[in-house]
Design a protein around this motif. Structure first.
Motif, PDB file in Angstrom:
ATOM      1  N   ASP A   1      27.043  34.292   5.438  1.00 31.19           N
ATOM      2  CA  ASP A   1      26.932  34.638   6.852  1.00 31.19           C
ATOM      3  C   ASP A   1      27.710  33.611   7.659  1.00 31.19           C
ATOM      4  O   ASP A   1      28.191  32.604   7.124  1.00 31.19           O
ATOM      5  CB  ASP A   1      25.468  34.707   7.308  1.00 31.19           C
ATOM      6  CG  ASP A   1      24.727  33.385   7.147  1.00 31.19           C
ATOM      7  OD1 ASP A   1      23.625  33.382   6.576  1.00 31.19           O
ATOM      8  OD2 ASP A   1      25.261  32.332   7.584  1.00 31.19           O
ATOM      9  N   ASN A   2      27.826  33.876   8.951  1.00 23.10           N
ATOM     10  CA  ASN A   2      28.571  32.989   9.839  1.00 23.10           C
ATOM     11  C   ASN A   2      27.623  32.171  10.705  1.00 23.10           C
ATOM     12  O   ASN A   2      27.952  31.835  11.851  1.00 23.10           O
ATOM     13  CB  ASN A   2      29.539  33.790  10.722  1.00 23.10           C
ATOM     14  CG  ASN A   2      28.812  34.711  11.697  1.00 23.10           C
ATOM     15  OD1 ASN A   2      27.715  35.186  11.401  1.00 23.10           O
ATOM     16  ND2 ASN A   2      29.398  34.960  12.844  1.00 23.10           N
ATOM     17  N   SER A   3      26.441  31.832  10.173  1.00 20.39           N
ATOM     18  CA  SER A   3      25.437  31.127  10.979  1.00 20.39           C
ATOM     19  C   SER A   3      25.907  29.734  11.419  1.00 20.39           C
ATOM     20  O   SER A   3      25.405  29.209  12.407  1.00 20.39           O
ATOM     21  CB  SER A   3      24.120  31.008  10.194  1.00 20.39           C
ATOM     22  OG  SER A   3      24.341  30.337   8.958  1.00 20.39           O
TER      23      SER A   3
ATOM     24  N   LEU B   1      28.701  30.915  14.974  1.00 24.52           N
ATOM     25  CA  LEU B   1      28.446  32.287  15.418  1.00 24.52           C
ATOM     26  C   LEU B   1      29.538  32.785  16.357  1.00 24.52           C
ATOM     27  O   LEU B   1      30.183  32.001  17.067  1.00 24.52           O
ATOM     28  CB  LEU B   1      27.089  32.348  16.134  1.00 24.52           C
ATOM     29  CG  LEU B   1      25.864  31.963  15.286  1.00 24.52           C
ATOM     30  CD1 LEU B   1      24.635  31.827  16.171  1.00 24.52           C
ATOM     31  CD2 LEU B   1      25.632  32.985  14.192  1.00 24.52           C
TER      32      LEU B   1
ATOM     33  N   ARG C   1      24.358  42.985  11.156  1.00 22.32           N
ATOM     34  CA  ARG C   1      24.677  42.188  12.340  1.00 22.32           C
ATOM     35  C   ARG C   1      23.403  41.840  13.066  1.00 22.32           C
ATOM     36  O   ARG C   1      22.516  42.692  13.239  1.00 22.32           O
ATOM     37  CB  ARG C   1      25.586  43.013  13.270  1.00 22.32           C
ATOM     38  CG  ARG C   1      25.987  42.289  14.541  1.00 22.32           C
ATOM     39  CD  ARG C   1      26.309  43.245  15.677  1.00 22.32           C
ATOM     40  NE  ARG C   1      27.402  44.151  15.435  1.00 22.32           N
ATOM     41  CZ  ARG C   1      27.255  45.476  15.291  1.00 22.32           C
ATOM     42  NH1 ARG C   1      26.064  46.026  15.335  1.00 22.32           N
ATOM     43  NH2 ARG C   1      28.321  46.241  15.105  1.00 22.32           N
TER      44      ARG C   1
ATOM     45  N   GLN D   1      25.035  35.495  21.097  1.00 16.63           N
ATOM     46  CA  GLN D   1      25.525  35.051  19.797  1.00 16.63           C
ATOM     47  C   GLN D   1      25.379  36.208  18.807  1.00 16.63           C
ATOM     48  O   GLN D   1      24.400  36.969  18.862  1.00 16.63           O
ATOM     49  CB  GLN D   1      24.736  33.833  19.275  1.00 16.63           C
ATOM     50  CG  GLN D   1      24.789  32.601  20.180  1.00 16.63           C
ATOM     51  CD  GLN D   1      23.839  32.681  21.352  1.00 16.63           C
ATOM     52  OE1 GLN D   1      22.719  33.176  21.223  1.00 16.63           O
ATOM     53  NE2 GLN D   1      24.286  32.231  22.519  1.00 16.63           N
TER      54      GLN D   1
ATOM     55  N   GLN E   1      25.525  37.100  14.675  1.00 15.83           N
ATOM     56  CA  GLN E   1      25.586  36.653  13.281  1.00 15.83           C
ATOM     57  C   GLN E   1      25.835  37.863  12.391  1.00 15.83           C
ATOM     58  O   GLN E   1      25.129  38.867  12.484  1.00 15.83           O
ATOM     59  CB  GLN E   1      24.293  35.955  12.859  1.00 15.83           C
ATOM     60  CG  GLN E   1      24.295  35.549  11.392  1.00 15.83           C
ATOM     61  CD  GLN E   1      23.109  34.685  11.025  1.00 15.83           C
ATOM     62  OE1 GLN E   1      22.768  33.723  11.708  1.00 15.83           O
ATOM     63  NE2 GLN E   1      22.463  35.028   9.930  1.00 15.83           N
TER      64      GLN E   1
ATOM     65  N   THR F   1      26.015  39.073   8.400  1.00 18.46           N
ATOM     66  CA  THR F   1      25.502  38.685   7.087  1.00 18.46           C
ATOM     67  C   THR F   1      25.925  39.722   6.061  1.00 18.46           C
ATOM     68  O   THR F   1      25.799  40.926   6.300  1.00 18.46           O
ATOM     69  CB  THR F   1      23.965  38.576   7.101  1.00 18.46           C
ATOM     70  OG1 THR F   1      23.574  37.631   8.108  1.00 18.46           O
ATOM     71  CG2 THR F   1      23.435  38.128   5.753  1.00 18.46           C
TER      72      THR F   1
END
Lengths: 156, 281
Positions: A39-41, A44, B225, B273, B275, B277
């Motif tokens: 993921d892009n945590s 973000l 998402r 924001q 995220q 995944t």
């Protein structure tokens, strides 16, 4: 000499490449070693918007051309009530005021009842009604008379 | 008289012998000197100015197949009178260097051509300086195994040429480990993963802004998402992401975002924001 020329050519290529990449951002994320998830945590995507203040006023009269026509009235008589509907779109709480110009209305009495907005009201399609009626005293000579009403909406 | 003559003759022979020996030795000395001078002249003008030092090797982190990793080549040492301005590193063809970046603030990428990355040094490394060359965002080969990097080429100033640096008798080898991999790349129109819609009136839908998500996975996966922040106040709009398993390999998802600020949200600036995944099935 040949080596110098080659380096110069590489530099030119680099410059063009840098311009092409400067238009956005690319971030790469590895799944942890042995992991089946990514993921892009850690970085973000961040949408952002700046919303303008905006207010609109729609005035609907019972007659065309923004007129409220009470018709012909005898002296000593009354006419109305007639309603003027106001609709406000505002993305912030607002205040509505009105001002009359009775310069050409002689002694004719114009009665108005404008409902006040609920405190803090905002949004789209906030509606009000200005209810009007008139009474004509005997001191008013025969003829046509008109007045104007101006409405003003101000965001708080 | 004869004896005297004999003595004289003997003396003469001895003297002659000595002179000859001296002459021969002198000649030999001259010859040696000539050889020495010649040896220096013959020494190559492109002598190596930068050498490897210590346990010259390349480290790769992480080392999983298909992952984006940091590669560090260490250590280089400049020569006594040399200044180093740049280095060219040629990776094996199985690596992807298209996004390679310099990790040292003193370094910058000059070019990426084929499998070769050329790094420049903002402040050149002066004489007798030891330095390492770290690179980021190099994609490991997708096939596990042992790979090697060709000898880096270091460019010097006073040397006027290049010097190949390599550990004697050893190649720069690294091992890529077998592992499931899943890599995500997110591209945004603004810097630092930003999507800036500018100023928008309430009730108006903005132009779409593209966020491109690319997933490279060794197995089928699903993508989702998640939203946080003021996405409601912004009136953030987004398409449905495909549901269900996505096939292994490289898959691209274009997320076209819009905003339609609602009339009930006060004027001002709003942020949210997002995220993404991806999970292998």
């Amino acid at each position: 000499m040949k080596r110098s020329l080659l380096i110069s050519a590489l530099a030119v290529v680099m410059i063009f490449s840098a311009v092409a990449l400067a238009s956005g951002d690319v971030a790469i994320f590895n799944g942890a070693s042995g992991s089946n998830t990514v993921d892009n945590s850690t970085n973000l995507v961040k949408p952002k918007v700046t919303v303008n203040p905006k207010v609109t006023l729609t005035v609907t009269t019972p007659d065309a051309n923004q007129e409220v026509l009470f018709g012909t009235v005898d002296p000593g008589g009354t006419a109305g009530p007639l309603n003027v509907t106001l609709e406000v779109d505002s993305n912030k709480a607002f205040t509505i005021t009105s001002a009359e110009d009775l310069t050409n209305f002689d002694a004719i009495v114009l009665n108005r009842t404008l409902t006040a907005p609920t405190a803090g009201a905002k949004g789209q399609g906030v509606s009000f009604t200005d209810t009007m009626d008139i009474s004509v005293p005997w001191s008013v000579e025969p003829g046509a008379y008109d007045a104007t009403v101006q409405y003003t909406v101000t965001q708080n | 008289m004869q004896e005297e003559r004999s003595d004289i003759l003997t003396e003469r022979r001895v003297r002659t012998s000595i002179r000859a020996a001296l002459a021969i030795r002198a000649f030999q000395a001259s010859l040696a000197l000539v050889v020495l001078v010649t040896g220096v002249a013959i020494a190559p003008s492109t002598a190596i100015a930068v050498s490897s030092s210590g346990q010259f090797a390349v480290s790769v982190t992480p080392a999983g197949a298909g992952m984006y990793a940091n590669y560090t080549l260490a250590s280089f040492t400049t020569g006594n009178k040399e200044t180093t301005t740049r280095v060219a590193i040629t990776f094996p063809a199985q690596c992807d260097i298209s996004g390679a970046t310099a990790l040292n603030p003193n370094h910058y990428v000059i070019s990426r051509t084929g499998s070769t990355v050329v790094l420049g040094f903002t402040t050149p490394y002066g004489p007798r300086t030891t330095f390492a060359v770290p690179l980021g965002n190099v994609r490991n080969p997708v096939t596990p195994g042992t790979y090697s990097i060709a000898s880096p080429i270091v460019f010097t100033l006073q040397g006027g040429g290049t010097s190949n640096v390599s550990p004697p008798g050893r190649r720069l080898e690294f091992t890529i480990l077998a592992s499931p991999y899943i890599v995500m790349t997110v591209e945004t129109p603004g810097d630092l993963q930003a999507v800036d819609f500018g100023t928008v009136d309430p009730g108006v839908t903005s132009a779409g802004q593209l966020v491109r998500v690319t997933v490279d996975s060794s197995a089928d996966f699903t993508i989702s998402r998640g939203l946080t922040g003021q996405f409601v106040e912004m009136g953030l709009g987004y398409p449905l992401l495909p549901t269900g398993p996505q096939l292994a390999g490289v898959r691209v998802f274009d997320d076209v975002l819009t905003v339609t600020p609602p009339w009930v949200a006060d004027p001002g600036t709003y942020t949210a924001q997002i995220q993404y995944t991806a999970v292998q099935n």
